[in-house]
Design an enzyme around this catalytic site. Structure first.
Site, mmCIF file in Angstrom:
data_model
loop_
_atom_site.group_PDB
_atom_site.id
_atom_site.type_symbol
_atom_site.label_atom_id
_atom_site.label_comp_id
_atom_site.label_asym_id
_atom_site.label_seq_id
_atom_site.Cartn_x
_atom_site.Cartn_y
_atom_site.Cartn_z
ATOM 1 N N ASP A 296 0.864 -1.181 0.000
ATOM 2 C CA ASP A 296 0.000 0.000 0.000
ATOM 3 C C ASP A 296 0.899 1.229 0.000
ATOM 4 O O ASP A 296 1.798 1.349 0.838
ATOM 5 C CB ASP A 296 -0.880 0.023 1.256
ATOM 6 C CG ASP A 296 -2.021 -0.983 1.153
ATOM 7 O OD1 ASP A 296 -2.149 -1.631 0.098
ATOM 8 O OD2 ASP A 296 -2.773 -1.118 2.145
ATOM 9 N N ASP B 112 -13.320 -6.711 -4.787
ATOM 10 C CA ASP B 112 -13.422 -6.904 -3.336
ATOM 11 C C ASP B 112 -14.832 -7.410 -3.049
ATOM 12 O O ASP B 112 -15.802 -6.800 -3.508
ATOM 13 C CB ASP B 112 -13.220 -5.583 -2.588
ATOM 14 C CG ASP B 112 -11.846 -4.966 -2.847
ATOM 15 O OD1 ASP B 112 -10.908 -5.724 -3.163
ATOM 16 O OD2 ASP B 112 -11.723 -3.732 -2.742
#
Lengths: 220, 254
Positions: free
Chosen positions: B11, B130
Protein backbone atom coordinates in the site's frame (compact mmCIF):
# COMPACT_ATOMS: atom_id res chain seq x y z
CA UNK A 1 24.17 2.85 -30.68
CA UNK A 2 21.27 0.42 -30.26
CA UNK A 3 18.02 1.96 -31.45
CA UNK A 4 15.07 0.99 -29.23
CA UNK A 5 12.23 1.52 -31.68
CA UNK A 6 9.36 3.60 -30.35
CA UNK A 7 6.10 2.89 -32.08
CA UNK A 8 4.09 4.99 -29.67
CA UNK A 9 2.77 2.34 -27.34
CA UNK A 10 4.72 3.32 -24.23
CA UNK A 11 6.73 1.30 -21.75
CA UNK A 12 10.15 1.27 -23.39
CA UNK A 13 12.19 2.61 -20.49
CA UNK A 14 12.81 -0.76 -18.91
CA UNK A 15 14.17 -2.13 -22.19
CA UNK A 16 16.43 0.88 -22.65
CA UNK A 17 17.67 0.62 -19.04
CA UNK A 18 18.23 -3.10 -19.41
CA UNK A 19 20.41 -2.60 -22.48
CA UNK A 20 22.36 0.18 -20.77
CA UNK A 21 22.91 -2.03 -17.75
CA UNK A 22 24.22 -4.64 -20.20
CA UNK A 23 26.86 -2.16 -21.33
CA UNK A 24 25.31 -0.76 -24.49
CA UNK A 25 24.60 2.76 -25.61
CA UNK A 26 20.86 2.51 -26.20
CA UNK A 27 18.41 5.20 -27.22
CA UNK A 28 14.64 5.22 -27.63
CA UNK A 29 13.76 6.65 -31.04
CA UNK A 30 10.88 6.78 -33.52
CA UNK A 31 13.08 8.36 -36.20
CA UNK A 32 13.68 6.21 -39.29
CA UNK A 33 16.95 8.10 -39.92
CA UNK A 34 18.31 7.06 -36.50
CA UNK A 35 17.28 3.47 -37.16
CA UNK A 36 19.21 3.61 -40.44
CA UNK A 37 22.33 4.74 -38.59
CA UNK A 38 22.07 2.41 -35.58
CA UNK A 39 24.45 -0.51 -34.94
CA UNK A 40 21.55 -2.65 -33.82
CA UNK A 41 17.78 -2.49 -33.47
CA UNK A 42 15.57 -3.57 -30.60
CA UNK A 43 11.83 -3.71 -31.21
CA UNK A 44 10.07 -3.95 -27.84
CA UNK A 45 6.66 -5.40 -27.45
CA UNK A 46 3.46 -3.85 -26.31
CA UNK A 47 0.02 -3.42 -27.82
CA UNK A 48 -1.68 -5.25 -30.65
CA UNK A 49 -0.12 -6.53 -33.90
CA UNK A 50 -2.36 -4.53 -36.26
CA UNK A 51 -1.90 -1.21 -34.39
CA UNK A 52 1.85 -1.61 -34.12
CA UNK A 53 2.25 -2.59 -37.79
CA UNK A 54 0.14 0.39 -38.90
CA UNK A 55 2.06 2.84 -36.69
CA UNK A 56 5.42 1.51 -37.91
CA UNK A 57 4.25 1.95 -41.50
CA UNK A 58 3.14 5.53 -40.82
CA UNK A 59 6.49 6.38 -39.22
CA UNK A 60 8.42 4.86 -42.11
CA UNK A 61 10.00 2.27 -39.79
CA UNK A 62 8.87 -0.94 -41.48
CA UNK A 63 10.90 -0.68 -44.67
CA UNK A 64 13.98 0.61 -42.86
CA UNK A 65 13.96 -2.20 -40.30
CA UNK A 66 13.34 -4.83 -42.97
CA UNK A 67 16.26 -3.53 -45.04
CA UNK A 68 18.64 -3.33 -42.09
CA UNK A 69 17.81 -6.89 -40.99
CA UNK A 70 18.53 -8.02 -44.56
CA UNK A 71 21.91 -6.26 -44.30
CA UNK A 72 22.72 -8.36 -41.24
CA UNK A 73 22.36 -5.72 -38.55
CA UNK A 74 21.66 -7.37 -35.17
CA UNK A 75 18.00 -7.19 -34.25
CA UNK A 76 16.06 -8.25 -31.16
CA UNK A 77 12.28 -8.31 -31.18
CA UNK A 78 10.62 -8.69 -27.78
CA UNK A 79 7.10 -10.16 -27.39
CA UNK A 80 5.08 -8.27 -30.02
CA UNK A 81 8.44 -7.32 -31.54
CA UNK A 82 9.07 -11.03 -32.07
CA UNK A 83 5.63 -11.43 -33.65
CA UNK A 84 6.33 -8.60 -36.07
CA UNK A 85 9.24 -10.59 -37.55
CA UNK A 86 6.66 -12.87 -39.18
CA UNK A 87 4.68 -12.38 -42.37
CA UNK A 88 1.31 -11.74 -40.77
CA UNK A 89 -0.66 -11.72 -37.53
CA UNK A 90 -4.24 -12.72 -36.77
CA UNK A 91 -4.62 -10.07 -34.04
CA UNK A 92 -6.66 -7.13 -35.32
CA UNK A 93 -7.44 -8.68 -38.71
CA UNK A 94 -9.65 -6.39 -40.81
CA UNK A 95 -11.82 -6.75 -43.89
CA UNK A 96 -8.74 -6.88 -46.08
CA UNK A 97 -7.23 -9.82 -44.18
CA UNK A 98 -4.47 -10.14 -41.62
CA UNK A 99 -2.11 -7.23 -40.91
CA UNK A 100 1.36 -7.72 -42.38
CA UNK A 101 4.54 -7.94 -40.35
CA UNK A 102 8.18 -7.54 -41.43
CA UNK A 103 8.11 -10.88 -43.24
CA UNK A 104 11.62 -11.85 -42.11
CA UNK A 105 10.24 -15.24 -41.04
CA UNK A 106 7.42 -17.20 -42.68
CA UNK A 107 3.97 -17.80 -41.26
CA UNK A 108 1.18 -16.27 -39.24
CA UNK A 109 1.15 -15.30 -35.54
CA UNK A 110 -2.03 -16.80 -34.14
CA UNK A 111 -4.07 -16.95 -30.95
CA UNK A 112 -2.84 -19.32 -28.25
CA UNK A 113 -5.36 -22.18 -27.86
CA UNK A 114 -7.27 -22.36 -24.56
CA UNK A 115 -7.15 -26.17 -24.58
CA UNK A 116 -4.39 -28.69 -24.96
CA UNK A 117 -4.54 -31.76 -27.21
CA UNK A 118 -6.34 -33.72 -24.45
CA UNK A 119 -9.00 -31.02 -24.03
CA UNK A 120 -7.70 -29.67 -20.70
CA UNK A 121 -8.46 -25.96 -20.14
CA UNK A 122 -5.67 -23.38 -19.88
CA UNK A 123 -5.79 -19.71 -18.87
CA UNK A 124 -5.05 -17.22 -21.63
CA UNK A 125 -3.35 -14.66 -21.52
CA UNK A 126 -0.35 -16.82 -20.68
CA UNK A 127 0.90 -14.69 -17.78
CA UNK A 128 3.81 -15.37 -15.51
CA UNK A 129 7.09 -17.22 -15.35
CA UNK A 130 7.55 -20.25 -17.56
CA UNK A 131 10.53 -22.38 -18.51
CA UNK A 132 12.49 -21.86 -21.70
CA UNK A 133 13.73 -25.14 -23.13
CA UNK A 134 16.47 -25.61 -25.70
CA UNK A 135 16.48 -28.50 -28.18
CA UNK A 136 18.35 -31.48 -26.74
CA UNK A 137 21.85 -31.81 -28.15
CA UNK A 138 21.81 -28.47 -29.99
CA UNK A 139 24.89 -26.28 -29.62
CA UNK A 140 24.50 -23.33 -27.25
CA UNK A 141 22.94 -20.37 -29.01
CA UNK A 142 24.88 -17.13 -28.39
CA UNK A 143 21.68 -15.40 -27.23
CA UNK A 144 21.40 -17.95 -24.42
CA UNK A 145 25.11 -18.29 -23.60
CA UNK A 146 25.53 -19.44 -20.00
CA UNK A 147 21.80 -19.96 -19.47
CA UNK A 148 20.67 -23.52 -18.72
CA UNK A 149 17.69 -25.10 -20.45
CA UNK A 150 14.65 -24.93 -18.15
CA UNK A 151 15.36 -21.40 -16.87
CA UNK A 152 12.29 -19.33 -16.01
CA UNK A 153 11.44 -16.14 -17.92
CA UNK A 154 8.47 -13.78 -17.65
CA UNK A 155 5.73 -14.04 -20.29
CA UNK A 156 2.55 -12.09 -20.87
CA UNK A 157 0.77 -12.68 -24.18
CA UNK A 158 -2.22 -14.25 -25.91
CA UNK A 159 -0.71 -14.84 -29.36
CA UNK A 160 2.11 -17.18 -30.41
CA UNK A 161 4.57 -17.47 -33.27
CA UNK A 162 4.31 -20.37 -35.72
CA UNK A 163 6.86 -23.16 -35.33
CA UNK A 164 9.64 -23.87 -37.80
CA UNK A 165 13.34 -24.55 -38.20
CA UNK A 166 14.00 -20.94 -37.08
CA UNK A 167 12.89 -21.78 -33.50
CA UNK A 168 15.83 -21.82 -31.05
CA UNK A 169 13.83 -22.40 -27.83
CA UNK A 170 10.37 -23.58 -26.87
CA UNK A 171 7.92 -23.08 -24.01
CA UNK A 172 4.85 -25.13 -23.14
CA UNK A 173 1.47 -23.87 -21.94
CA UNK A 174 -1.64 -25.20 -23.70
CA UNK A 175 0.67 -25.99 -26.62
CA UNK A 176 4.43 -26.04 -27.10
CA UNK A 177 5.41 -22.93 -29.04
CA UNK A 178 8.63 -21.20 -30.12
CA UNK A 179 9.62 -18.70 -27.44
CA UNK A 180 12.79 -17.65 -29.27
CA UNK A 181 13.46 -17.48 -33.00
CA UNK A 182 16.46 -16.60 -35.13
CA UNK A 183 17.38 -15.80 -38.69
CA UNK A 184 21.02 -14.80 -38.98
CA UNK A 185 21.56 -11.85 -36.64
CA UNK A 186 17.83 -11.27 -36.21
CA UNK A 187 16.40 -12.69 -32.99
CA UNK A 188 12.94 -12.65 -31.48
CA UNK A 189 11.87 -13.65 -27.98
CA UNK A 190 8.35 -14.13 -26.71
CA UNK A 191 9.29 -13.50 -23.09
CA UNK A 192 10.31 -10.15 -21.61
CA UNK A 193 14.03 -10.19 -20.79
CA UNK A 194 13.73 -6.70 -19.29
CA UNK A 195 11.26 -8.09 -16.72
CA UNK A 196 12.92 -11.46 -16.16
CA UNK A 197 15.25 -10.60 -13.28
CA UNK A 198 18.79 -12.06 -13.51
CA UNK A 199 18.04 -14.48 -16.36
CA UNK A 200 16.63 -11.65 -18.48
CA UNK A 201 19.64 -9.44 -17.79
CA UNK A 202 21.87 -12.29 -19.01
CA UNK A 203 19.97 -12.47 -22.32
CA UNK A 204 20.33 -8.72 -22.83
CA UNK A 205 24.06 -8.95 -22.06
CA UNK A 206 24.37 -11.76 -24.60
CA UNK A 207 22.58 -9.68 -27.22
CA UNK A 208 24.91 -6.75 -26.55
CA UNK A 209 27.85 -9.14 -27.04
CA UNK A 210 26.36 -10.22 -30.38
CA UNK A 211 26.06 -6.55 -31.34
CA UNK A 212 29.65 -5.82 -30.33
CA UNK A 213 30.91 -8.79 -32.33
CA UNK A 214 28.99 -7.58 -35.39
CA UNK A 215 30.07 -3.97 -34.95
CA UNK A 216 33.48 -3.60 -33.25
CA UNK A 217 33.10 0.17 -33.37
CA UNK A 218 30.26 0.03 -30.90
CA UNK A 219 31.48 0.68 -27.38
CA UNK A 220 29.92 2.10 -24.26
CA UNK B 1 5.26 -25.50 -17.15
CA UNK B 2 3.85 -22.16 -16.09
CA UNK B 3 4.82 -21.48 -12.48
CA UNK B 4 2.27 -20.38 -9.89
CA UNK B 5 3.08 -16.83 -8.84
CA UNK B 6 3.69 -15.27 -5.44
CA UNK B 7 2.96 -11.54 -5.37
CA UNK B 8 3.76 -9.14 -2.51
CA UNK B 9 1.43 -6.15 -2.42
CA UNK B 10 2.40 -2.74 -1.04
CA UNK B 11 0.00 0.00 0.00
CA UNK B 12 1.50 3.29 -1.11
CA UNK B 13 0.46 6.76 0.00
CA UNK B 14 2.09 9.89 -1.39
CA UNK B 15 4.80 7.69 -2.86
CA UNK B 16 5.63 5.96 0.45
CA UNK B 17 4.84 2.49 1.73
CA UNK B 18 2.28 2.63 4.50
CA UNK B 19 1.33 -0.18 6.87
CA UNK B 20 4.21 -1.16 9.01
CA UNK B 21 7.22 -2.60 7.34
CA UNK B 22 9.55 -4.47 9.61
CA UNK B 23 12.39 -5.52 7.42
CA UNK B 24 15.87 -5.98 8.71
CA UNK B 25 18.66 -4.17 6.92
CA UNK B 26 16.37 -1.99 4.91
CA UNK B 27 17.84 1.45 4.45
CA UNK B 28 14.47 3.09 3.92
CA UNK B 29 11.50 0.90 4.84
CA UNK B 30 9.16 3.46 3.36
CA UNK B 31 10.63 3.33 -0.12
CA UNK B 32 8.46 1.10 -2.33
CA UNK B 33 11.26 0.57 -4.84
CA UNK B 34 13.77 -0.62 -2.27
CA UNK B 35 11.20 -2.97 -0.80
CA UNK B 36 10.32 -4.30 -4.27
CA UNK B 37 14.00 -4.91 -5.02
CA UNK B 38 14.25 -6.91 -1.82
CA UNK B 39 11.28 -9.00 -2.93
CA UNK B 40 12.91 -9.46 -6.35
CA UNK B 41 15.97 -10.90 -4.59
CA UNK B 42 13.62 -13.28 -2.75
CA UNK B 43 12.21 -14.43 -6.11
CA UNK B 44 8.89 -12.62 -5.99
CA UNK B 45 7.24 -13.09 -9.39
CA UNK B 46 5.87 -9.57 -9.55
CA UNK B 47 4.79 -6.82 -7.17
CA UNK B 48 1.69 -4.68 -6.85
CA UNK B 49 1.74 -1.07 -5.69
CA UNK B 50 -1.68 -0.11 -4.43
CA UNK B 51 -2.06 3.66 -4.39
CA UNK B 52 -4.20 4.69 -1.45
CA UNK B 53 -3.46 8.39 -1.83
CA UNK B 54 -6.66 10.12 -0.92
CA UNK B 55 -6.53 13.15 -3.16
CA UNK B 56 -6.05 13.09 -6.89
CA UNK B 57 -3.60 16.01 -6.92
CA UNK B 58 -1.11 13.85 -5.03
CA UNK B 59 -1.25 11.15 -7.69
CA UNK B 60 1.79 12.68 -9.39
CA UNK B 61 3.86 10.91 -6.76
CA UNK B 62 2.52 7.58 -8.00
CA UNK B 63 3.34 8.41 -11.62
CA UNK B 64 6.86 9.24 -10.40
CA UNK B 65 6.94 5.93 -8.55
CA UNK B 66 5.99 4.03 -11.73
CA UNK B 67 8.67 5.84 -13.65
CA UNK B 68 11.34 5.02 -11.04
CA UNK B 69 10.10 1.44 -10.84
CA UNK B 70 10.50 0.90 -14.58
CA UNK B 71 14.04 2.22 -14.37
CA UNK B 72 15.10 0.23 -11.32
CA UNK B 73 13.05 -2.96 -11.14
CA UNK B 74 13.72 -6.07 -13.20
CA UNK B 75 10.40 -7.73 -12.53
CA UNK B 76 6.88 -6.93 -13.64
CA UNK B 77 4.80 -4.60 -11.53
CA UNK B 78 1.19 -3.49 -11.38
CA UNK B 79 -0.15 -0.18 -10.09
CA UNK B 80 -3.66 -0.04 -8.66
CA UNK B 81 -5.94 2.55 -7.19
CA UNK B 82 -7.84 5.58 -8.33
CA UNK B 83 -7.96 5.16 -12.09
CA UNK B 84 -11.16 6.75 -13.41
CA UNK B 85 -10.45 7.00 -17.13
CA UNK B 86 -8.37 5.67 -20.00
CA UNK B 87 -6.38 8.91 -19.77
CA UNK B 88 -5.45 8.11 -16.12
CA UNK B 89 -4.36 4.63 -17.17
CA UNK B 90 -2.42 5.92 -20.17
CA UNK B 91 -0.27 8.15 -17.91
CA UNK B 92 0.64 5.18 -15.73
CA UNK B 93 1.41 2.89 -18.69
CA UNK B 94 3.45 5.64 -20.32
CA UNK B 95 5.40 5.99 -17.05
CA UNK B 96 6.28 2.31 -17.40
CA UNK B 97 3.72 0.28 -15.45
CA UNK B 98 3.31 -3.19 -16.93
CA UNK B 99 -0.23 -3.46 -15.66
CA UNK B 100 -2.82 -1.38 -13.89
CA UNK B 101 -5.67 -2.62 -11.76
CA UNK B 102 -9.12 -1.09 -11.86
CA UNK B 103 -11.76 -1.58 -9.19
CA UNK B 104 -14.58 0.83 -8.22
CA UNK B 105 -14.39 2.85 -11.44
CA UNK B 106 -14.88 -0.30 -13.51
CA UNK B 107 -17.94 -1.27 -11.46
CA UNK B 108 -19.39 2.22 -12.05
CA UNK B 109 -18.44 2.11 -15.72
CA UNK B 110 -17.60 -1.35 -17.07
CA UNK B 111 -16.81 0.22 -20.45
CA UNK B 112 -13.55 1.42 -18.83
CA UNK B 113 -12.28 -2.18 -18.99
CA UNK B 114 -13.25 -2.54 -22.66
CA UNK B 115 -11.66 0.77 -23.61
CA UNK B 116 -8.48 0.23 -21.60
CA UNK B 117 -8.03 -3.32 -22.93
CA UNK B 118 -8.48 -2.07 -26.50
CA UNK B 119 -5.92 0.68 -25.91
CA UNK B 120 -3.25 -1.21 -23.97
CA UNK B 121 -3.98 -4.92 -24.47
CA UNK B 122 -5.73 -7.32 -22.12
CA UNK B 123 -2.43 -8.26 -20.46
CA UNK B 124 -2.17 -4.73 -19.05
CA UNK B 125 -5.57 -4.62 -17.33
CA UNK B 126 -6.27 -6.33 -14.00
CA UNK B 127 -9.75 -6.17 -12.61
CA UNK B 128 -9.62 -6.04 -8.80
CA UNK B 129 -12.74 -7.31 -7.06
CA UNK B 130 -13.42 -6.90 -3.34
CA UNK B 131 -16.28 -9.06 -2.09
CA UNK B 132 -18.02 -10.46 0.99
CA UNK B 133 -19.98 -13.65 1.35
CA UNK B 134 -23.71 -13.01 1.36
CA UNK B 135 -25.15 -13.81 4.79
CA UNK B 136 -26.95 -17.15 4.79
CA UNK B 137 -25.72 -18.09 1.31
CA UNK B 138 -22.31 -19.78 1.36
CA UNK B 139 -22.14 -19.89 -2.45
CA UNK B 140 -22.78 -16.22 -3.14
CA UNK B 141 -20.45 -13.23 -2.80
CA UNK B 142 -21.30 -9.55 -3.17
CA UNK B 143 -19.02 -6.91 -4.73
CA UNK B 144 -18.08 -3.94 -2.54
CA UNK B 145 -16.50 -0.72 -3.82
CA UNK B 146 -14.85 2.42 -2.47
CA UNK B 147 -12.36 0.56 -0.34
CA UNK B 148 -15.00 -1.88 0.84
CA UNK B 149 -17.33 0.77 2.24
CA UNK B 150 -20.12 0.48 -0.32
CA UNK B 151 -22.17 -2.64 -1.10
CA UNK B 152 -23.27 -2.89 -4.72
CA UNK B 153 -25.69 -5.81 -4.84
CA UNK B 154 -23.58 -7.21 -7.69
CA UNK B 155 -22.70 -10.90 -7.69
CA UNK B 156 -18.91 -11.22 -7.63
CA UNK B 157 -18.70 -14.30 -9.86
CA UNK B 158 -20.94 -12.70 -12.48
CA UNK B 159 -18.89 -9.50 -12.33
CA UNK B 160 -15.65 -11.45 -12.82
CA UNK B 161 -17.13 -13.12 -15.92
CA UNK B 162 -18.25 -9.74 -17.25
CA UNK B 163 -14.82 -8.19 -16.62
CA UNK B 164 -13.10 -11.06 -18.45
CA UNK B 165 -15.53 -10.78 -21.35
CA UNK B 166 -14.73 -7.07 -21.61
CA UNK B 167 -11.00 -7.71 -21.83
CA UNK B 168 -9.56 -7.83 -18.31
CA UNK B 169 -6.42 -9.99 -18.47
CA UNK B 170 -6.49 -11.11 -14.82
CA UNK B 171 -8.77 -10.99 -11.81
CA UNK B 172 -7.34 -9.87 -8.46
CA UNK B 173 -9.83 -11.34 -6.03
CA UNK B 174 -9.95 -10.16 -2.42
CA UNK B 175 -12.16 -11.76 0.19
CA UNK B 176 -13.05 -8.97 2.60
CA UNK B 177 -14.23 -11.58 5.10
CA UNK B 178 -10.72 -12.98 5.25
CA UNK B 179 -8.60 -9.88 4.65
CA UNK B 180 -6.48 -9.29 7.75
CA UNK B 181 -7.89 -12.39 9.47
CA UNK B 182 -4.86 -14.67 9.00
CA UNK B 183 -7.37 -17.52 8.61
CA UNK B 184 -6.37 -18.26 5.00
CA UNK B 185 -7.90 -17.46 1.65
CA UNK B 186 -11.62 -17.96 1.04
CA UNK B 187 -10.92 -20.96 -1.20
CA UNK B 188 -14.59 -21.59 -2.06
CA UNK B 189 -14.85 -18.05 -3.39
CA UNK B 190 -11.54 -18.21 -5.25
CA UNK B 191 -12.47 -21.54 -6.80
CA UNK B 192 -15.91 -20.30 -7.87
CA UNK B 193 -14.33 -17.41 -9.76
CA UNK B 194 -11.37 -19.42 -11.11
CA UNK B 195 -13.76 -21.96 -12.62
CA UNK B 196 -16.05 -19.29 -14.06
CA UNK B 197 -13.40 -17.31 -15.99
CA UNK B 198 -10.76 -18.36 -18.52
CA UNK B 199 -8.21 -15.74 -17.41
CA UNK B 200 -5.77 -16.01 -14.46
CA UNK B 201 -7.06 -15.37 -10.93
CA UNK B 202 -4.92 -13.93 -8.12
CA UNK B 203 -6.13 -14.93 -4.65
CA UNK B 204 -5.91 -12.24 -1.97
CA UNK B 205 -6.92 -11.75 1.63
CA UNK B 206 -6.31 -13.84 4.71
CA UNK B 207 -2.85 -15.37 4.57
CA UNK B 208 -1.34 -16.12 7.96
CA UNK B 209 0.48 -19.44 7.56
CA UNK B 210 2.63 -21.08 4.91
CA UNK B 211 -0.08 -23.70 4.36
CA UNK B 212 -2.49 -20.98 3.27
CA UNK B 213 -0.44 -20.17 0.17
CA UNK B 214 -0.62 -23.75 -1.05
CA UNK B 215 -4.33 -23.95 -0.21
CA UNK B 216 -5.04 -20.94 -2.42
CA UNK B 217 -3.50 -22.76 -5.38
CA UNK B 218 -4.66 -26.31 -4.68
CA UNK B 219 -8.10 -25.76 -3.11
CA UNK B 220 -8.78 -22.30 -4.50
CA UNK B 221 -7.46 -23.20 -7.96
CA UNK B 222 -5.83 -19.75 -8.16
CA UNK B 223 -3.03 -18.99 -10.60
CA UNK B 224 -1.25 -16.68 -8.17
CA UNK B 225 -1.33 -15.81 -4.47
CA UNK B 226 -0.98 -12.34 -3.01
CA UNK B 227 0.02 -11.26 0.47
CA UNK B 228 1.18 -8.10 2.18
CA UNK B 229 1.79 -8.00 5.90
CA UNK B 230 3.32 -11.47 6.31
CA UNK B 231 6.04 -10.35 3.89
CA UNK B 232 6.40 -6.78 5.16
CA UNK B 233 6.72 -7.90 8.76
CA UNK B 234 9.23 -10.53 7.78
CA UNK B 235 7.11 -13.43 9.05
CA UNK B 236 7.99 -15.27 5.84
CA UNK B 237 10.24 -14.51 2.94
CA UNK B 238 8.91 -15.08 -0.55
CA UNK B 239 11.60 -17.76 -0.91
CA UNK B 240 10.26 -19.64 2.14
CA UNK B 241 6.74 -19.51 0.76
CA UNK B 242 7.89 -20.86 -2.60
CA UNK B 243 9.95 -23.61 -1.04
CA UNK B 244 6.89 -24.68 0.93
CA UNK B 245 4.69 -24.55 -2.18
CA UNK B 246 7.19 -26.66 -4.07
CA UNK B 247 7.18 -29.22 -1.26
CA UNK B 248 3.43 -29.48 -1.86
CA UNK B 249 3.95 -30.27 -5.54
CA UNK B 250 3.16 -26.77 -6.86
CA UNK B 251 5.38 -25.54 -9.73
CA UNK B 252 7.21 -22.38 -8.65
CA UNK B 253 10.19 -20.41 -9.89
CA UNK B 254 13.03 -20.44 -7.36
Amino acid sequence: MIAVVDYKKGNLQSVERGLRAAGAHARITDDAAEIVAADAIVLPGVGAFADAAATMDELGQTEVIRRRIAEGVPFLGICLGEHLLFEEGAEGAGADGNPRGLGVLPGCVDRMPRQDAEGRAYKVPHVGWNTVDFPAGAPENPLFAGIPSGTYFYFTHSYIAPDGPFAIAHTTHSVTFPCAVQKGNAFGVQFHPEKSSDAGAAVLRNFVEIVKAASPALQG
Amino acid sequence: MLAKRVIPCMDVKDGRVVKGVNFVNLRDAGDPIELAQRYDEQRADEVIFLDITATSDKRETTVDLASRASAQLHLPYCVGGGFRSVADIRRMIAAGADKVSVNSAAVDNPQLISDAAAAFGTQAILCAIDAKQVAGNPNKWEVYVHGGRTATGIDAVEWAVEAARRGAGEILLTSMDRDGSKDGFDCAFTRAVARAVDIPVIASGGVGKLEHFAEGIIDGEADAVLAASVFHFGEFTVTQVKEYMRSQGIPVRL
